[in-house]
Design a protein around this motif. Structure first.
Motif, PDB file in Angstrom:
ATOM      1  N   ARG A 145       0.828  -1.209   0.000  1.00  0.00           N
ATOM      2  CA  ARG A 145       0.000   0.000   0.000  1.00  0.00           C
ATOM      3  C   ARG A 145       0.864   1.261   0.000  1.00  0.00           C
ATOM      4  O   ARG A 145       0.592   2.219  -0.721  1.00  0.00           O
ATOM      5  CB  ARG A 145      -0.931   0.016   1.219  1.00  0.00           C
ATOM      6  CG  ARG A 145      -2.067  -0.972   1.171  1.00  0.00           C
ATOM      7  CD  ARG A 145      -2.899  -0.915   2.450  1.00  0.00           C
ATOM      8  NE  ARG A 145      -3.664   0.312   2.535  1.00  0.00           N
ATOM      9  CZ  ARG A 145      -4.881   0.484   2.025  1.00  0.00           C
ATOM     10  NH1 ARG A 145      -5.459  -0.502   1.354  1.00  0.00           N
ATOM     11  NH2 ARG A 145      -5.520   1.629   2.161  1.00  0.00           N
ATOM     12  N   ILE A 146       1.915   1.239   0.815  1.00  0.00           N
ATOM     13  CA  ILE A 146       2.779   2.419   0.887  1.00  0.00           C
ATOM     14  C   ILE A 146       3.545   2.613  -0.417  1.00  0.00           C
ATOM     15  O   ILE A 146       3.643   3.729  -0.945  1.00  0.00           O
ATOM     16  CB  ILE A 146       3.749   2.303   2.081  1.00  0.00           C
ATOM     17  CG1 ILE A 146       2.973   2.326   3.400  1.00  0.00           C
ATOM     18  CG2 ILE A 146       4.769   3.434   2.057  1.00  0.00           C
ATOM     19  CD1 ILE A 146       3.816   2.029   4.619  1.00  0.00           C
ATOM     20  N   LEU A 168       7.761   4.323   8.103  1.00  0.00           N
ATOM     21  CA  LEU A 168       6.687   3.339   8.231  1.00  0.00           C
ATOM     22  C   LEU A 168       7.096   1.999   7.625  1.00  0.00           C
ATOM     23  O   LEU A 168       6.667   0.939   8.099  1.00  0.00           O
ATOM     24  CB  LEU A 168       5.427   3.863   7.527  1.00  0.00           C
ATOM     25  CG  LEU A 168       4.760   5.088   8.155  1.00  0.00           C
ATOM     26  CD1 LEU A 168       3.605   5.563   7.287  1.00  0.00           C
ATOM     27  CD2 LEU A 168       4.271   4.781   9.560  1.00  0.00           C
ATOM     28  N   LEU A 169       7.917   2.045   6.591  1.00  0.00           N
ATOM     29  CA  LEU A 169       8.397   0.801   5.980  1.00  0.00           C
ATOM     30  C   LEU A 169       9.435   0.108   6.855  1.00  0.00           C
ATOM     31  O   LEU A 169       9.566  -1.115   6.819  1.00  0.00           O
ATOM     32  CB  LEU A 169       9.013   1.088   4.613  1.00  0.00           C
ATOM     33  CG  LEU A 169       8.054   1.433   3.467  1.00  0.00           C
ATOM     34  CD1 LEU A 169       8.835   1.917   2.259  1.00  0.00           C
ATOM     35  CD2 LEU A 169       7.201   0.229   3.099  1.00  0.00           C
ATOM     36  N   SER A 170      10.165   0.893   7.650  1.00  0.00           N
ATOM     37  CA  SER A 170      11.313   0.364   8.385  1.00  0.00           C
ATOM     38  C   SER A 170      10.988  -0.854   9.242  1.00  0.00           C
ATOM     39  O   SER A 170      11.665  -1.880   9.140  1.00  0.00           O
ATOM     40  CB  SER A 170      11.931   1.475   9.244  1.00  0.00           C
ATOM     41  OG  SER A 170      13.024   0.986   9.974  1.00  0.00           O
ATOM     42  N   PRO A 171       9.943  -0.832  10.099  1.00  0.00           N
ATOM     43  CA  PRO A 171       9.684  -2.016  10.922  1.00  0.00           C
ATOM     44  C   PRO A 171       9.143  -3.200  10.129  1.00  0.00           C
ATOM     45  O   PRO A 171       9.074  -4.314  10.645  1.00  0.00           O
ATOM     46  CB  PRO A 171       8.635  -1.518  11.928  1.00  0.00           C
ATOM     47  CG  PRO A 171       7.976  -0.371  11.268  1.00  0.00           C
ATOM     48  CD  PRO A 171       9.047   0.275  10.428  1.00  0.00           C
ATOM     49  N   GLY A 217      12.512   3.739   0.268  1.00  0.00           N
ATOM     50  CA  GLY A 217      11.831   4.985  -0.049  1.00  0.00           C
ATOM     51  C   GLY A 217      12.710   6.036  -0.695  1.00  0.00           C
ATOM     52  O   GLY A 217      12.198   7.035  -1.198  1.00  0.00           O
ATOM     53  N   LEU A 218      14.024   5.855  -0.718  1.00  0.00           N
ATOM     54  CA  LEU A 218      14.905   6.912  -1.212  1.00  0.00           C
ATOM     55  C   LEU A 218      14.893   7.007  -2.735  1.00  0.00           C
ATOM     56  O   LEU A 218      15.106   8.078  -3.300  1.00  0.00           O
ATOM     57  CB  LEU A 218      16.327   6.690  -0.711  1.00  0.00           C
ATOM     58  CG  LEU A 218      16.499   6.840   0.797  1.00  0.00           C
ATOM     59  CD1 LEU A 218      17.954   6.646   1.193  1.00  0.00           C
ATOM     60  CD2 LEU A 218      16.004   8.192   1.275  1.00  0.00           C
TER      61      LEU A 218
END
Length: 676
Positions: A524-525, A558-561, A579-580
């Motif tokens: 979703r992200i 938010l993706l990190s965990p 995300g970068l």
């Protein structure tokens, strides 16, 4: 094993003292349910004073809004129970929806406004004529609890809030320095791939912590505005370092290829430079820039490798400027007496736009689960005419709201049910075995101290906070301390069975309407990233580079965990996992839009074609089946090369040269396997 140290013991003692003070004041002024004040202390208390004060303020404000809703709704619909149930369920859902879109500590206010209306209204349906007095009493009880918590935690903080923020800043500086050192040294160790994601997490935590600074008792030596300016620069530094690493990787391909002449010396000098203190950075900056300028004279845009080297030069020159500013801002934030260099002082007056990720669809599903859960509980209550059915409905509202931010709230909700059940035997021993023998307030304090002090120690451990808080809330709620002991076994059993059924109802409705897995959350992200890139390219999303960076870093956090779940995604998604990459694509799209107004008309048309093709490519990437992706990739590559050819014409000016540099970055970010 939870850590128990001085801070945890201090926090427990302070919280218990605040709870007993709130209980005493509530008894003294004759409030109906003094235990609400005690409960509020435990719910509002935080190890740092600023966080406790902010949570207390938001709790009081949310309670007042929820109480006002109860006063308005209950008399109006008390004679129509199904309508009253629907209105209150919708109120809970709407407030939860707004709370989930807020993403700041203020979100607690909206969530509380929702379920407070349920907590006040459902027990009062048989005495609607007194709803105003009931609402006022609940507000007073909660205000007393919040005030006592804030007062004592301000006087006796368990943790130094400024030290905590300073520690977070130092962590980010250290990890950024480590990342830069490895990039400039040309090496990548086993832990490095997760470093950008971890940094994004640290930075989002820093941003959240900074929001509490306005509640710091003395205003804080650390200025919130300065921290946010530092945050802005760190956000801009992350994609810059990522781009430098990417260009260095390309220049070493195929494996074993040596870097362009002079680059190794530039990198070695830069690596030494970034390891210095801010004062030394400024003093030696001219030497670094001179080496960069000398290396630039050796470069030529004749081929793709030359274009990459020129792009790398631009990124390294930007790094020198931005890294020095970041180090000075960090030093000034940690040590406000350290003056900023004159060119940097205007930065403290600049106010950039900062964005948070919001998932409207997921917020709606969470709200829907709460609405259906409350309505279902009310339906059972109405049909069975169970006197404690209102407790079931209000607990369902609370449990649906508390865990709505999780991908799958059910395990946490099940833990709530479990630990609430475990609290009941403890409460029963007190209610029917110990408290009947207590005749003074001092005796009550001594009786409660062993249990609440032990629970309070474990409240200081974030890893078991929710379990311990559930135990505390269940224990205090089951005791339901009032001026006169009410040890009614049948009522005790009925009300607590209703609590457990309410929690179970929340689990069921959450499972039906709300649950998504961690992998689905990642998808979703990532799809939202690509959708926003499509809107950015098409001109339907107008953002500055700073605003875009802040949004993407928040999503990276938010993706990190959930980073472990990226392994199951395909190569394109996995490459975007930190995300970068999307940050760099977005920045290039923003720069291209800015260049449209300064390049000649024929080049301008090529940029419009590129924007349209990139919008189609990003939109296709956001679709579950990626319909049309290959066609848009080919179209985007053609548009990139056509624009690049215009910029390479002999008549091209400085604007076209700047644009060519942007196009190189765009190619590496959007189509990394291609060349311009």
């Amino acid at each position: 094993m939870p850590r128990i140290g001085r801070a945890e013991i201090t926090f427990s003692l302070t919280t218990f003292a605040a709870a007993m003070l709130a209980l005493y004041i509530s008894f003294l002024v004759g409030l109906e349910r003094p235990y609400w004040a005690m409960l509020t202390v435990y719910i509002s208390s935080q190890p740092v004073a600023a966080a406790a004060l902010s949570k207390g303020i938001f709790r009081v404000a949310g309670t007042l809004i929820g109480a006002a809703a109860s006063v308005l709704v209950v008399p109006m619909f008390v004679d129509a129970p199904p309508v009253l149930s629907l209105v209150l369920a919708l109120w809970v859902g709407v407030c939860l929806f707004i709370s989930l879109l807020d993403r700041t500590p203020r979100a607690y206010l909206f969530m509380l406004a929702g379920y407070t209306a349920a907590l006040i209204s459902f027990p009062a349906v048989d005495k609607a004529e007194d709803i105003f007095n009931i609402a006022v009493l609940r507000g007073m009880e909660i205000a007393i609890g919040a005030a006592c918590s804030s007062l004592l935690h301000t006087l006796i903080p368990a943790h130094d809030f400024e030290a905590a923020i300073g520690g977070r800043i130092r962590t980010v500086r250290t990890e950024m320095g480590r990342w830069l050192d490895e990039v400039l040294d040309g090496k990548v160790d086993a832990e490095r791939p997760d470093l950008p994601s971890r940094m994004a997490g640290h930075m989002t935590e820093l941003r959240l912590m900074a929001t509490h600074l306005r509640f710091h008792p003395d205003g804080g030596k650390l200025a919130r505005g300065t921290i946010m300016v530092l945050w802005d620069h760190l956000v801009l530094l992350m994609p810059l370092v990522d781009a430098i690493e990417d260009r260095l990787t390309v220049l070493r391909e195929p494996e074993g290829t040596s870097w362009p002449e002079g680059l190794a010396d530039v990198l070695a000098h830069l690596r030494d430079w970034v390891g210095q203190e801010p004062q030394t950075l400024s003093a030696t900056r001219a030497g670094v820039e001179a080496r960069l300028a000398a290396w630039h004279e050796t470069l030529s845009p004749d081929d793709w490798r030359g274009l990459i080297a020129l792009n790398l030069h631009a990124r390294l020159a930007e790094l020198v400027m931005r890294y020095e500013a970041t180090q000075w801002l960090a030093e000034h934030t940690l040590h406000p007496a350290t003056p900023l260099p004159a060119p940097l002082t205007p930065l403290l007056r600049a106010k950039g736009r900062r964005l948070w990720h919001r998932d409207v669809g997921l917020a709606f599903r969470s709200a829907l689960a709460a609405v259906i859960g409350v309505l279902g509980s009310c339906a059972v209550w109405i049909v069975t005419m169970w006197p404690d059915g209102g407790t079931m409905a209000m607990i369902c509202a609370v449990v649906c709201s508390f865990f709505a931010t999780l991908d799958d709230p059910r395990p946490a909700q099940a833990s709530w049910l479990k630990w609430t059940a475990l609290s009941l035997p403890i409460a029963a021993v007190y209610l029917f075995g110990i408290l009947p023998h207590v005749t003074t307030f001092e005796g009550l304090v001594l009786a409660l101290a062993p249990t609440l002090l032990v629970m309070g120690v474990f409240l200081g451990d974030p890893a078991i906070y929710v379990k311990t808080m559930t135990l505390v809330v269940g224990f205090c709620g089951a005791l339901a301390l009032t001026a006169a002991l009410e040890a009614d076994f049948a009522r005790f059993i009925n009300s607590n069975i209703a609590q457990l059924i309410g929690a179970a109802a929340a689990i069921v409705t959450t499972g039906l309407f709300r649950v998504i897995g961690a992998e689905a959350a990642v998808q979703r992200i990532l799809r939202r990233n690509w959708g926003d890139l499509a809107r950015l390219a098409a001109g339907r999303l107008a953002l500055t580079g700073e605003a875009w960076n802040s949004l993407m870093v928040d999503r990276a956090a938010l993706l990190s965990p959930r980073i472990g779940h990226l392994a199951s995604l395909d190569g394109r998604d996995r490459a975007a996992g930190d995300g970068l990459r999307e940050v760099r694509i977005g920045l290039n799209l923003i720069q291209i839009r800015q260049m449209i107004g300064v390049v000649p008309a024929d080049t301008r048309q090529e940029l419009v074609n590129l924007q349209n093709a990139a919008a189609g490519l990003c939109h296709a990437q956001s679709l579950p089946d990626r319909t049309g992706l290959d066609e848009y990739r080919a179209e985007t590559l053609v548009a990139l090369r056509a624009a690049g050819a215009k910029c390479r014409e002999p008549s091209s000016g400085s604007a076209e040269r700047d644009l060519l540099n942007i196009l190189v970055g765009m190619t590496r970010a959007l189509l990394p396997e291609e060349s311009l």
